[in-house]
Design a protein around this motif. Structure first.
Motif, mmCIF file in Angstrom:
data_model
loop_
_atom_site.group_PDB
_atom_site.id
_atom_site.type_symbol
_atom_site.label_atom_id
_atom_site.label_comp_id
_atom_site.label_asym_id
_atom_site.label_seq_id
_atom_site.Cartn_x
_atom_site.Cartn_y
_atom_site.Cartn_z
ATOM 1 N N MET A 119 0.872 -1.179 0.000
ATOM 2 C CA MET A 119 0.000 0.000 0.000
ATOM 3 C C MET A 119 0.904 1.221 0.000
ATOM 4 O O MET A 119 1.361 1.664 1.052
ATOM 5 N N VAL A 131 -1.162 5.322 0.385
ATOM 6 C CA VAL A 131 -2.594 5.041 0.489
ATOM 7 C C VAL A 131 -3.140 5.395 1.871
ATOM 8 O O VAL A 131 -4.207 6.003 1.999
ATOM 9 N N ILE A 162 4.005 -0.818 3.548
ATOM 10 C CA ILE A 162 3.280 0.421 3.331
ATOM 11 C C ILE A 162 4.263 1.584 3.242
ATOM 12 O O ILE A 162 5.382 1.511 3.755
#
Length: 292
Positions: free
Chosen positions: A151, A154, A180
């Motif tokens: 991700m 995001v 992430i």
């Protein structure tokens, strides 16, 4: 920050965001940055999240919105290669630039993207793409299927980042990890506080390295690694001058710090090789997690 000021800032960046766009996303007369008294995490009212029409407005005629290359892309591909992974699932994959890199390396590539135009473009390049939210139904259908779930940029967009992280982790295989990345509020963005990208409806939270440990606890995950981008001398000058442009758009007097001094500091930074000394102070920080 007022709604009128946000419209002016977007206009200064040549982005077609109107007062009506902000009003539709619940931005009132003033947008307030909030901070947790216990841990210092900064966030905005989750009801201010941008909708599909807002992001479509940002993307129209703007090749720079979905980055074709980011430092974390190479970090993720290296990690997947070293661990012998075979599949990658990118949440918020945009037009598929990261998945393109993974596909060239031989990984099976999957993604999720709510921007229909971007999702369609990613799909034409041979990736399996879903235009869906991660909900219980999606998780149940994909549970345990992917070695690397990513991700990138995001978490700062979503109203409930802890819930999203927990759901995304359910997609991991037994040996898999979740990676992430988020903008670094303690990095180069200190020189660019007026950047409207860092405000609703675009971003709903601001992150520090210390927030990743708390995030792991809240999502019941194990934090593996934390790293981040390097700051380059050109970034220092670029962010400072961009912020000066935005100050001018709002009628704010120029900074008392002369540009010549900023350029001299950036030159000294480069000559001394400080990018190798000052860690995790670039545009983004990233972390990897695994299920306990």
């Amino acid at each position: 920050m007022t709604r009128k000021e946000l419209v002016e800032l977007w206009g200064a960046l040549s982005r077609p965001i109107s007062d009506a766009d902000l009003a539709r996303c619940n931005c009132g007369g003033t947008v307030e940055l909030l901070e947790c008294r216990e841990c210092g995490f900064q966030y905005f009212d989750p009801r201010l999240a941008g909708d599909e029409q807002f992001y479509h407005s940002l993307d129209v005629g703007n090749d720079l919105y979905y980055n074709k290359s980011r430092p974390e892309f190479e970090v993720a591909v290296t990690l997947a290669t070293q661990r012998g992974y075979s599949s990658v699932f990118d949440i918020g994959c945009g037009s598929g630039s990261f998945l393109d890199l993974c596909k060239k390396k031989g990984f099976a590539t999957y993604g999720l993207e709510l921007n229909t135009d971007a999702a369609d473009e990613a799909g034409t390049k041979g990736h399996r793409i879903w235009k869906a939210l991660i909900d219980d139904t999606f998780v149940e259908a994909h549970r345990g299927k992917y070695d690397l779930v990513t991700m990138f940029q995001v978490m700062e967009h979503v109203p409930h980042p802890v819930a999203l992280l927990a759901q995304a982790s359910e997609l991991l295989s037994d040996r898999g990890v979740l990676m992430i990345s988020v903008p670094n509020r303690q990095g180069i963005y200190r020189l660019f506080p007026l950047d409207p990208h860092q405000w609703p409806p675009h971003h709903l939270s601001r992150w520090r390295t210390k927030d990743f440990s708390r995030l792991a606890t809240e999502a019941n995950l194990q934090l593996e690694t934390i790293s981040g981008d390097q700051t380059h001398g050109s970034d220092i000058v670029g962010r400072f001058t961009s912020n000066e442009t935005l100050r001018k758009s709002l009628g704010i007097p120029a900074s008392k710090i002369p540009l010549s001094l900023v350029r001299a500091a950036a030159l000294l930074y480069r000559k001394l090789g400080l990018k190798y000394v000052v860690r995790n102070c670039g545009t983004s920080i990233y972390a990897t997690y695994r299920r306990k």
